[in-house]
Motif scaffolding. Structure first.
Motif, mmCIF file in Angstrom:
data_model
loop_
_atom_site.group_PDB
_atom_site.id
_atom_site.type_symbol
_atom_site.label_atom_id
_atom_site.label_comp_id
_atom_site.label_asym_id
_atom_site.label_seq_id
_atom_site.Cartn_x
_atom_site.Cartn_y
_atom_site.Cartn_z
ATOM 1 N N TYR A 508 1.131 -1.290 -0.080
ATOM 2 C CA TYR A 508 -0.103 -0.027 -0.007
ATOM 3 C C TYR A 508 1.121 0.991 -0.234
ATOM 4 O O TYR A 508 0.096 2.605 -0.653
ATOM 5 N N ARG A 509 2.422 1.354 0.624
ATOM 6 C CA ARG A 509 2.980 2.306 0.640
ATOM 7 C C ARG A 509 3.339 2.508 -0.905
ATOM 8 O O ARG A 509 3.799 3.425 -1.564
ATOM 9 N N LYS A 511 2.015 1.735 -3.342
ATOM 10 C CA LYS A 511 0.269 2.674 -4.056
ATOM 11 C C LYS A 511 0.255 3.864 -3.708
ATOM 12 O O LYS A 511 -0.143 4.441 -4.538
ATOM 13 N N HIS A 512 0.772 4.485 -2.894
ATOM 14 C CA HIS A 512 0.853 6.043 -2.370
ATOM 15 C C HIS A 512 1.615 6.342 -2.631
ATOM 16 O O HIS A 512 0.793 7.457 -3.215
ATOM 17 N N ARG A 515 2.187 4.120 -7.253
ATOM 18 C CA ARG A 515 2.119 2.919 -8.084
ATOM 19 C C ARG A 515 3.250 2.448 -8.817
ATOM 20 O O ARG A 515 3.679 3.411 -8.968
#
Length: 530
Positions: A508-509, A511-512, A515
């Motif tokens: 998720y990091r 993604k944040h 991507r």
């Protein structure tokens, strides 16, 4: 008291067994003979074709080189003119550099020899030659390989020639090299020294006019006949294989190859009778081996009939085993019985058990894999993770997620979305080996487990997969990207839940942070980002 009529069961069963064995044996021998015959015929065609193709390729390369060499020398000689003072030295050098040439000569357009090396006996220098090769070269005025002809010395020769044109396009004559076909040289080694073998196979070579120029039977050399049915096809520029009756009425398996540089054809053929005879020998040996077996079978038939009840007992015992936990791997007992009921029951058992086992294996596979992608499913992933943690085996986990996959489904539909998932699964299978476990966690999220792998190596593989997806068009006509989180046991977590959590956080990091990235779990070294 009425006398029982008919044959005893022992007699009937014995007769049926013997009849069945004889029929089966006869059919098997006939089929074996047919297959053996076809196999040997095919093999003979292939071996002959390989031989003729090899010869054809070698001769083509040889003459192509010779023609190219003559072309270069012809251009050089024509530029300076055939009256150049060093012509004799040049021709001598050409002949010495090409030992296949018996002689190399320069002939003017009137047919007079202006240079020759070495000179012939009787001498030809300054004389007009009227050989078939010279006439053909003067008439056609093009690079050519002549038809075989008899030279002034009485030898069968060919001439490789190239025309001489000056800078104004005037024809000056030609330069040619003569090769004696049946004297020691490279061409004779290629075409003349391997024309027959011990099994009746032999090869021969025909010129473009159909004249036999090499043949194991020396009396056939010089024959000119199109009676052989493959001559016309071969000399029309075709290669192939055929079963034929040759010019002497012998059934042959012939393969032939056209040599485009010379216009010749090479044929290799094997007598069909030899092949058919060879196909019978193994069948006769099999039949001979079967005779004592059949005799032994007749001797034990009565004893076997007395044992007909034994197979039924075995099947009954196996039926009890089917109710236990051993059913999955217990082998069906072998039965040697002529009792049709026992055999039918045995066949039914075999089919039933095999069906059950196939269903069991199929269900086991379904339980372990994701039906859409063919990768391992979450259940299998958990099993590997828990097993490796229990064994204290270090490993790396890669958690992958397709970027903006919802847009793919919304824009292109779920069927194309499924194609994208399968596309990613295929890329994962291609990159990772069998020891590296590829799983579909759910939706567009995937997991790869890399046993006994360091973080640097794992990051390199992760970046390779990410970069490959970024550069390769997916089923929707453009690339799709991946974000990944990477963690290692036991470096970043001590249990399965913690390991997956930190890898998921790294995902998720990624993604944040925009991507299309690979991020390490927080406890590891800094992330490697493109």
């Amino acid at each position: 008291m009425l006398r029982a009529k008919g044959f005893s069961i022992r007699t009937m069963v014995s007769a049926l067994i013997v009849l069945s064995v004889l029929i089966t044996l006869s059919i098997s021998l006939l089929i074996s003979y047919h297959n053996e015959k076809n196999s040997l015929i095919t093999m003979s065609f292939q071996l002959n074709q390989m031989y003729t193709t090899k010869i054809g390729d070698t001769v083509n390369e040889l003459f192509a080189g010779m023609k190219k060499n003559l072309q270069v020398n012809a251009e050089s000689i024509a530029t300076a003119g055939i009256d150049r003072p060093d012509l004799n030295e040049r021709v001598m050098l050409i002949q010495r550099a090409n030992p296949m040439y018996k002689t190399v000569l320069v002939v003017d357009k009137a047919g007079k020899v202006v240079s020759i090396s070495p000179d012939a006996k009787p001498p030809l220098l300054g004389k007009t030659i009227a050989s078939e090769g010279s006439k053909q070269a003067l008439k056609e005025r093009r690079p050519l390989i002549s038809e075989p002809y008899i030279s002034a010395a009485g030898a069968l020769v060919i001439m490789v020639s190239h025309p001489l044109w000056d800078e104004d396009g005037q024809y000056l004559g030609y330069i040619g090299g003569t090769i004696r076909l049946h004297e020691p040289n490279l061409l004779n080694t290629i075409l003349g020294d391997a024309t027959a073998s011990g099994n009746g196979t032999y090869a021969y070579v025909v010129s473009a006019s159909g004249t036999i120029i090499y043949h194991p039977d020396k009396s056939r050399i010089g024959d000119h006949s199109f009676a052989n049915p493959i001559f016309a096809d071969m000399l029309s520029g075709h290669s192939g294989s055929k079963r034929i009756l040759n010019s002497r009425g012998v059934d042959m398996l012939a393969s032939y190859t056209y040599m485009k540089e010379t216009g010749w054809g090479v044929v290799s053929q094997t007598p069909t009778a030899v092949v058919l005879e060879a196909s019978k020998r193994p069948i006769l040996r099999v039949a001979l081996y079967m005779v004592p077996i059949l005799l032994l079978l007749l001797l034990v038939i009565y004893w076997l009939i007395g044992k007909m009840s034994e197979p039924l007992a075995k099947l009954a015992q196996f039926a009890v085993v089917l109710q236990s936990s051993k059913m999955a791997r217990e082998e069906v007992p072998r039965i040697h019985s002529w009792n049709s009921e026992a055999n039918a029951m045995h066949r039914a058992f075999v089919l039933a058990v095999n069906h059950i086992r196939r269903r069991f294996d199929h269900l086991s596979l379904e339980a372990q894999t994701d039906p859409l992608t063919g990768l391992f499913n979450r259940r299998t992933m958990d099993l590997y993770i828990n097993t490796w943690i229990a064994q204290e085996l270090p490993f790396v986990i890669l958690v992958l997620d397709l970027d903006r996959f919802k847009q793919v489904n919304d824009t292109f539909g779920h069927e194309r979305g499924d194609d994208v998932l399968r596309f990613l699964a295929s890329a994962m299978k291609s990159q990772f080996n069998e020891d590296q476990i590829c799983c579909r966690f759910g939706g567009e999220e995937f997991v790869v487990l890399l046993p006994e792998t360091e973080l640097d190596a794992a990051m390199a593989q992760a970046q390779k997969l990410r970069a490959g997806m970024e550069k390769t068009d997916s089923p929707i006509g453009r690339p799709v990207t991946l974000s990944m989180g990477v963690a290692r046991f036991p470096d970043t977590a001590q249990d399965a839940a913690g390991l997956f959590r930190v890898a998921d956080e790294a995902l998720y990091r990624a993604k944040h942070l925009g991507r299309n990235r690979v991020e390490l779990a927080a406890a590891a070294s800094p992330a490697l980002v493109l």
